[in-house]
Write a protein that holds these residues in place. Structure first.
Motif, PDB file in Angstrom:
ATOM      1  N   GLN A 260       0.809  -1.110   0.224  1.00 39.32           N
ATOM      2  CA  GLN A 260      -0.045  -0.081   0.004  1.00 39.32           C
ATOM      3  C   GLN A 260       1.011   1.156   0.051  1.00 39.32           C
ATOM      4  O   GLN A 260       1.929   1.146   0.483  1.00 39.32           O
ATOM      5  CB  GLN A 260      -0.916   0.202   1.124  1.00 39.32           C
ATOM      6  N   LYS A 261       0.362   2.304  -0.450  1.00 40.55           N
ATOM      7  CA  LYS A 261       0.660   3.584  -0.349  1.00 40.55           C
ATOM      8  C   LYS A 261      -0.190   4.868  -0.116  1.00 40.55           C
ATOM      9  O   LYS A 261      -1.285   4.469  -0.461  1.00 40.55           O
ATOM     10  CB  LYS A 261       1.574   4.213  -1.859  1.00 40.55           C
ATOM     11  N   LEU A 262       0.287   5.697   0.748  1.00 40.36           N
ATOM     12  CA  LEU A 262      -0.709   6.592   1.246  1.00 40.36           C
ATOM     13  C   LEU A 262      -0.317   7.973   0.794  1.00 40.36           C
ATOM     14  O   LEU A 262       0.782   8.483   0.965  1.00 40.36           O
ATOM     15  CB  LEU A 262      -0.766   6.443   2.791  1.00 40.36           C
ATOM     16  N   ALA A 263      -1.183   8.857   0.156  1.00 42.27           N
ATOM     17  CA  ALA A 263      -1.110  10.187  -0.396  1.00 42.27           C
ATOM     18  C   ALA A 263      -2.101  11.139   0.446  1.00 42.27           C
ATOM     19  O   ALA A 263      -3.099  10.825   0.519  1.00 42.27           O
ATOM     20  CB  ALA A 263      -1.341  10.075  -1.842  1.00 42.27           C
ATOM     21  N   VAL A 264      -1.305  12.074   0.852  1.00 39.87           N
ATOM     22  CA  VAL A 264      -2.029  13.021   1.786  1.00 39.87           C
ATOM     23  C   VAL A 264      -1.589  14.466   1.356  1.00 39.87           C
ATOM     24  O   VAL A 264      -0.395  14.765   1.414  1.00 39.87           O
ATOM     25  CB  VAL A 264      -1.598  12.801   3.413  1.00 39.87           C
ATOM     26  N   GLU A 265      -2.726  15.410   1.083  1.00 39.35           N
ATOM     27  CA  GLU A 265      -2.244  16.566   0.776  1.00 39.35           C
ATOM     28  C   GLU A 265      -3.269  17.593   1.500  1.00 39.35           C
ATOM     29  O   GLU A 265      -4.638  17.437   1.465  1.00 39.35           O
ATOM     30  CB  GLU A 265      -2.473  17.027  -0.732  1.00 39.35           C
ATOM     31  N   ILE A 266      -2.693  18.631   2.345  1.00 41.12           N
ATOM     32  CA  ILE A 266      -3.559  19.481   3.148  1.00 41.12           C
ATOM     33  C   ILE A 266      -3.641  20.656   2.634  1.00 41.12           C
ATOM     34  O   ILE A 266      -2.922  21.490   1.788  1.00 41.12           O
ATOM     35  CB  ILE A 266      -2.531  19.503   4.541  1.00 41.12           C
ATOM     36  N   GLY A 267      -4.767  20.835   2.436  1.00 42.26           N
ATOM     37  CA  GLY A 267      -5.372  22.148   1.551  1.00 42.26           C
ATOM     38  C   GLY A 267      -5.827  23.245   2.691  1.00 42.26           C
ATOM     39  O   GLY A 267      -5.887  23.156   3.824  1.00 42.26           O
ATOM     40  N   GLY A 268      -6.302  24.448   2.305  1.00 40.44           N
ATOM     41  CA  GLY A 268      -6.834  25.361   2.962  1.00 40.44           C
ATOM     42  C   GLY A 268      -8.083  25.100   3.715  1.00 40.44           C
ATOM     43  O   GLY A 268      -8.453  25.594   4.916  1.00 40.44           O
TER      44      GLY A 268
ATOM     45  N   PHE B 203      -9.938  21.635   2.942  1.00 41.30           N
ATOM     46  CA  PHE B 203      -9.912  20.232   3.220  1.00 41.30           C
ATOM     47  C   PHE B 203      -8.511  19.439   2.830  1.00 41.30           C
ATOM     48  O   PHE B 203      -7.733  19.838   2.394  1.00 41.30           O
ATOM     49  CB  PHE B 203     -11.035  19.777   2.227  1.00 41.30           C
ATOM     50  N   THR B 204      -8.279  18.484   3.651  1.00 40.98           N
ATOM     51  CA  THR B 204      -7.107  17.505   3.555  1.00 40.98           C
ATOM     52  C   THR B 204      -7.741  16.287   2.603  1.00 40.98           C
ATOM     53  O   THR B 204      -8.565  15.626   3.024  1.00 40.98           O
ATOM     54  CB  THR B 204      -6.815  17.046   4.923  1.00 40.98           C
ATOM     55  N   ASP B 205      -7.028  16.096   1.579  1.00 40.93           N
ATOM     56  CA  ASP B 205      -7.259  15.129   0.658  1.00 40.93           C
ATOM     57  C   ASP B 205      -6.488  14.110   0.920  1.00 40.93           C
ATOM     58  O   ASP B 205      -5.136  13.923   1.083  1.00 40.93           O
ATOM     59  CB  ASP B 205      -7.086  15.513  -0.773  1.00 40.93           C
ATOM     60  N   ILE B 206      -6.995  12.638   0.639  1.00 40.39           N
ATOM     61  CA  ILE B 206      -6.143  11.376   1.247  1.00 40.39           C
ATOM     62  C   ILE B 206      -6.567  10.445   0.443  1.00 40.39           C
ATOM     63  O   ILE B 206      -7.902  10.215  -0.089  1.00 40.39           O
ATOM     64  CB  ILE B 206      -6.520  10.822   2.451  1.00 40.39           C
ATOM     65  N   ILE B 207      -5.582   9.488  -0.235  1.00 34.55           N
ATOM     66  CA  ILE B 207      -5.686   8.641  -1.200  1.00 34.55           C
ATOM     67  C   ILE B 207      -4.983   7.215  -0.723  1.00 34.55           C
ATOM     68  O   ILE B 207      -3.851   7.623  -0.374  1.00 34.55           O
ATOM     69  CB  ILE B 207      -5.317   8.732  -2.466  1.00 34.55           C
ATOM     70  N   LEU B 208      -5.709   6.241  -0.557  1.00 29.42           N
ATOM     71  CA  LEU B 208      -5.020   4.903  -0.176  1.00 29.42           C
ATOM     72  C   LEU B 208      -4.758   4.170  -1.518  1.00 29.42           C
ATOM     73  O   LEU B 208      -5.755   3.743  -2.076  1.00 29.42           O
ATOM     74  CB  LEU B 208      -5.765   4.230   0.844  1.00 29.42           C
ATOM     75  N   PHE B 209      -3.709   3.775  -2.025  1.00 34.16           N
ATOM     76  CA  PHE B 209      -3.299   3.215  -3.001  1.00 34.16           C
ATOM     77  C   PHE B 209      -2.925   1.715  -2.759  1.00 34.16           C
ATOM     78  O   PHE B 209      -2.026   1.494  -1.805  1.00 34.16           O
ATOM     79  CB  PHE B 209      -2.239   3.812  -3.924  1.00 34.16           C
TER      80      PHE B 209
ATOM     81  N   HIS C 129       4.171   0.782   2.366  1.00 38.28           N
ATOM     82  CA  HIS C 129       5.474   1.125   1.760  1.00 38.28           C
ATOM     83  C   HIS C 129       5.932   2.848   2.026  1.00 38.28           C
ATOM     84  O   HIS C 129       6.865   2.850   2.645  1.00 38.28           O
ATOM     85  CB  HIS C 129       5.554   0.651   0.639  1.00 38.28           C
ATOM     86  N   ASP C 130       5.077   3.485   1.520  1.00 36.93           N
ATOM     87  CA  ASP C 130       5.333   4.864   1.427  1.00 36.93           C
ATOM     88  C   ASP C 130       4.122   5.641   1.764  1.00 36.93           C
ATOM     89  O   ASP C 130       2.983   5.499   1.648  1.00 36.93           O
ATOM     90  CB  ASP C 130       5.840   5.525   0.013  1.00 36.93           C
ATOM     91  N   VAL C 131       4.602   6.715   2.469  1.00 33.79           N
ATOM     92  CA  VAL C 131       3.518   8.080   2.655  1.00 33.79           C
ATOM     93  C   VAL C 131       4.004   9.319   2.106  1.00 33.79           C
ATOM     94  O   VAL C 131       5.233   9.770   2.187  1.00 33.79           O
ATOM     95  CB  VAL C 131       3.491   8.424   4.224  1.00 33.79           C
ATOM     96  N   LEU C 132       3.081   9.648   1.177  1.00 36.94           N
ATOM     97  CA  LEU C 132       3.625  10.734   0.231  1.00 36.94           C
ATOM     98  C   LEU C 132       2.837  12.106   0.572  1.00 36.94           C
ATOM     99  O   LEU C 132       1.746  12.053   0.712  1.00 36.94           O
ATOM    100  CB  LEU C 132       3.361  10.472  -1.365  1.00 36.94           C
ATOM    101  N   HIS C 133       3.448  13.073   0.983  1.00 39.39           N
ATOM    102  CA  HIS C 133       2.663  14.142   1.897  1.00 39.39           C
ATOM    103  C   HIS C 133       2.963  15.641   1.156  1.00 39.39           C
ATOM    104  O   HIS C 133       4.175  15.888   1.144  1.00 39.39           O
ATOM    105  CB  HIS C 133       3.352  13.969   3.269  1.00 39.39           C
TER     106      HIS C 133
ATOM    107  N   VAL D 141      -9.727  15.276  -5.324  1.00 38.56           N
ATOM    108  CA  VAL D 141      -8.402  14.795  -4.551  1.00 38.56           C
ATOM    109  C   VAL D 141      -7.148  14.764  -5.642  1.00 38.56           C
ATOM    110  O   VAL D 141      -6.280  13.830  -5.078  1.00 38.56           O
ATOM    111  CB  VAL D 141      -8.557  13.664  -3.698  1.00 38.56           C
ATOM    112  N   LEU D 142      -7.412  15.579  -6.667  1.00 36.81           N
ATOM    113  CA  LEU D 142      -6.084  15.264  -7.572  1.00 36.81           C
ATOM    114  C   LEU D 142      -4.851  15.627  -7.106  1.00 36.81           C
ATOM    115  O   LEU D 142      -4.105  15.053  -7.452  1.00 36.81           O
ATOM    116  CB  LEU D 142      -6.554  15.973  -8.937  1.00 36.81           C
ATOM    117  N   SER D 143      -4.810  16.446  -5.998  1.00 40.08           N
ATOM    118  CA  SER D 143      -3.540  16.896  -5.640  1.00 40.08           C
ATOM    119  C   SER D 143      -3.107  15.786  -4.987  1.00 40.08           C
ATOM    120  O   SER D 143      -1.570  15.690  -4.961  1.00 40.08           O
ATOM    121  CB  SER D 143      -3.478  18.241  -4.741  1.00 40.08           C
ATOM    122  N   ALA D 144      -3.724  14.891  -4.156  1.00 37.05           N
ATOM    123  CA  ALA D 144      -3.195  13.772  -3.581  1.00 37.05           C
ATOM    124  C   ALA D 144      -2.865  12.902  -4.432  1.00 37.05           C
ATOM    125  O   ALA D 144      -1.610  12.060  -4.369  1.00 37.05           O
ATOM    126  CB  ALA D 144      -4.030  13.382  -2.427  1.00 37.05           C
ATOM    127  N   PHE D 145      -3.702  12.560  -5.419  1.00 39.29           N
ATOM    128  CA  PHE D 145      -3.461  11.793  -6.573  1.00 39.29           C
ATOM    129  C   PHE D 145      -2.095  12.096  -7.279  1.00 39.29           C
ATOM    130  O   PHE D 145      -1.361  11.168  -7.672  1.00 39.29           O
ATOM    131  CB  PHE D 145      -4.300  11.792  -7.728  1.00 39.29           C
TER     132      PHE D 145
END
Length: 678
Positions: free
Chosen positions: A7-15, A17-23, A63-67, A477-481
């Motif tokens: 698995q990989k986790l992508a998290v992007e904090i916006g002003g 909402f916080t966008d999250i994707i689990l791959f 494996h990875d957290v991308l933030h 959630v494209l920024s997290a993508f």
């Protein structure tokens, strides 16, 4: 035994909402789980952790957290960095105050330059001097440094930046000062401009170094806190942080160069948009990212975004390479207000995440763009965000009604006026990156994403003459993508000014190889092999006597002075409409972009080949009247489906409005293509 796939986790904090994707990749059909949760600006990690705890994460298999986050940017904007000092060459202590002679608004008689992050009393001069070639004119007075350290500690200074004249040519004085300070006071963070940005122009270099020192402890603390909380949950993989150039770097590589993360959230969205466009067979696009607080736009030619080093944050220069993104204060949370002349403005002030728009039900009292879209019927409370985010429709209608009374118009007219104004603001931002730079927006596809982008994209496209709009899967959630498909990347630069015809091909290659060797050593220190690296070289060049330069790409194996001169002519003509064919080219900076391509490149999306398609009829306010409108659940669209506007496509992370004279159809890549009828 655990049989979960990696698995990989992508998290992007916006002003807002916080966008999250689990791959999750089982080797057959990748699985993406998406989630939007409210951001928590005061403690950003809380929003992240509350979100990830809602997902089914097998922590040992992660494996990875991308933030990506706004932590560093907000620390500068809100002036919440640590007490910082700047050490400079004697005689240059006013460098941060003098800045440059230009004004951002030449008609403002009350104009004042932005306040530096380091006050003048903490810009400390020391005796030393190098000449333009890097030779020592005045030796470093080391005793002055030793006498300064107690003053730094007594003054509560936590970080120190060092910027000496011409240190980009010779770093020995800056290196020695750092060694002395770290020896006496190891608790102080010390950054040198020659390590961070070895290029000329002292003010930009000093500003970039001080800003990095100012926010580094804040970002390092945040990364440390987040890492600790993730490890408590069983995470043992790698944490990557997104940069403003669209790439990512390991967290331990970014701690001393936090300035590279400024404005990184929008860059991740651009990376995701480029990927979605390529999957749909499109290379020339304009990205359109409308979130809760702002809209970010970027022009892409042949799949490559424009890169700039002329970046400003709070009107202070940040000279590291960044994707060239134009931002306007126009988002779903942008506040509609009436000025003292009775004119309505929308933005740049935003309701943010707390309390947010009135329809969020968290106490918001101002009319916002989201409230207007609720009042128009485009956003439906029961289906917004897949029905997972409850809206207070009455509160949204209420603030629009109050606004309409102040404007002496109906609620319907006020709601549409709010959207027309915000769309005009966003249209101007697109013109800034296109027509004002010689590009015709009609030659591009508008790629819309962010929670609010697909609502307004087709209307904005109408104003610009654009006939196609692409809405990627997971648009909200494209920024997290974008983090999932971003390459590991790092930019390097070295100033070395010389006329092109004075340089041989071996000279060019030697300069580039020196940067490449530095890159190999740095990447190896972070656990990467030299054979993994892809290297892209470039130069900053200008005509002899010019003050500013243009970037060109080169191949070190085939570069010659004649080729550099020809490339300068081409670049100058493309940018300004003319070239000085008889003038000599001058090389200013050597640049290198080092990339390790990410393996998570095939993030395919399952599409429905046959129905049924879930639709129902409703109404939307159009030109002051309620019009019958088709509402469709986006996930039920098929390759055989064509929806004619007016229509609304509702997805879990975004809503898309299809105006009259537009159609929407699903592509094999999973994106939805909106096309305007002739």
């Amino acid at each position: 035994m655990n049989n979960r796939s990696p698995q990989k986790l992508a998290v992007e904090i916006g002003g807002t909402f916080t966008d999250i994707i689990l791959f999750e990749d089982d080797g057959k059909q990748p699985k993406l789980t998406t989630l939007k949760v409210p951001s928590t600006p005061r403690q950003p990690e809380k929003g992240v952790l509350s979100g990830v705890d809602q997902l089914d994460i097998a922590w040992p298999d992660l494996h990875d957290v991308l933030h990506g986050s706004t932590v560093a940017t907000n620390a500068v904007l809100e002036r919440k960095g640590v007490p910082t000092a700047l050490i400079v060459t004697r005689g240059f202590q006013d460098i941060l105050e003098i800045q440059r002679g230009d004004k951002t608004n030449i008609y403002d008689i009350f104009y004042q330059r932005s306040r530096p992050v380091v006050p003048r009393e903490w810009v400390l001069p020391v005796t030393e001097r190098l000449d333009v070639s890097g030779d020592v004119l005045v030796p470093l007075a080391e005793e002055e440094i030793r006498s300064l350290v107690p003053r730094l500690l007594e003054g509560g200074i936590k970080a120190v930046a060092i910027c000496f004249l011409h240190s980009y040519k010779n770093s020995q004085h800056e290196d020695r000062v750092r060694a002395i300070i770290e020896d006496i006071a190891p608790e102080l963070l010390v950054l040198t401009s020659s390590e961070l940005l070895p290029q000329f122009r002292e003010y930009e270099r000093a500003s970039t170094a001080t800003m990095s020192a100012y926010i580094s402890p804040i970002m390092s603390h945040y990364i440390g806190q987040l890492t600790e909380k993730l490890e408590e949950r069983g995470f043992g993989g790698s944490l990557f942080i997104t940069q403003s150039n669209g790439g990512v770097l390991p967290a331990n590589a970014i701690r001393r160069e936090v300035v590279r993360t400024l404005l990184s959230g929008p860059a991740a969205g651009v990376t995701g948009a480029i990927y979605a466009a390529e999957q749909a067979g499109m290379q020339n696009i304009i990205t359109f990212d409308m979130g809760g607080t702002s809209t970010d736009v970027c022009l892409i030619n042949d799949g490559q975004p424009l890169i700039t080093t002329e970046n400003m944050l709070n009107n202070l220069p940040v000279a590291v390479p960044m994707i060239d993104i134009a931002t306007v204060g126009a988002g779903g949370g942008s506040i509609a207000a009436i000025d003292r002349h009775g004119m309505m403005h929308v933005g740049p002030e935003s309701a943010g995440a707390d309390p947010g728009p009135a329809c969020y039900g968290h106490g918001g009292t101002f009319a916002t763009v989201t409230d207007a879209n609720v009042a128009r019927g485009i956003i439906r409370p029961k289906t917004f965000a897949g029905g997972n985010f409850k809206l207070d429709s009455e509160a949204g209608h209420g603030v629009i009604e109050r606004l309409s009374q102040d404007l002496a118009m109906t609620g319907a007219q006020a709601a549409e006026a709010v959207t027309r104004i915000v769309e005009a603001n966003m249209t101007q931002a697109i013109r800034l990156v296109s027509t004002q730079r010689g590009y015709d927006p009609r030659d591009y596809v508008l790629v819309a994403y962010g929670g609010a982008g697909p609502i307004h994209a087709a209307s904005v496209a109408n104003e610009l003459g654009i006939t196609r709009v692409l809405v990627p899967p997971h648009a909200g959630v494209l920024s997290a993508f974008g983090l999932l498909v971003a390459d590991i990347a790092r930019d390097y630069v070295q100033t070395d000014v010389a006329l092109a015809f004075d340089l041989s091909p071996d000279d060019f290659r030697a300069k580039i190889e020196a940067l490449a060797e530095k890159a190999r050593k740095e990447f190896e220190s972070h656990g990467f092999g030299a054979n993994e690296l892809k290297v892209f070289a470039g130069l900053d060049v200008r005509y002899e006597g010019q003050a500013f330069e243009l970037p060109i790409s080169i191949d070190p194996e085939t570069v010659t002075s004649d080729l550099v001169t020809t490339r300068l002519h081409d670049a100058h003509y493309k940018r300004y409409g003319f070239a000085f064919e008889n003038e000599s080219a001058e090389v200013v900076n050597y640049r290198l972009k080092v990339v390790i391509p990410r393996k998570t490149k095939d993030v395919s999306v399952h599409v429905n080949e046959t129905g049924p398609v879930s639709t129902e009829l409703g109404s939307v306010l159009l030109r002051g009247e309620a019009r019958e409108t088709v509402f469709c659940k986006s996930e039920t669209m098929t390759l055989e489906t064509t929806i004619t506007g007016p229509a609304v496509l509702e997805a879990d992370t975004s809503t898309c409005f299809v105006p009259e004279n537009w159609t929407a159809r699903l592509l094999e890549s999973g994106s939805v293509l909106l096309e305007r009828k002739n």
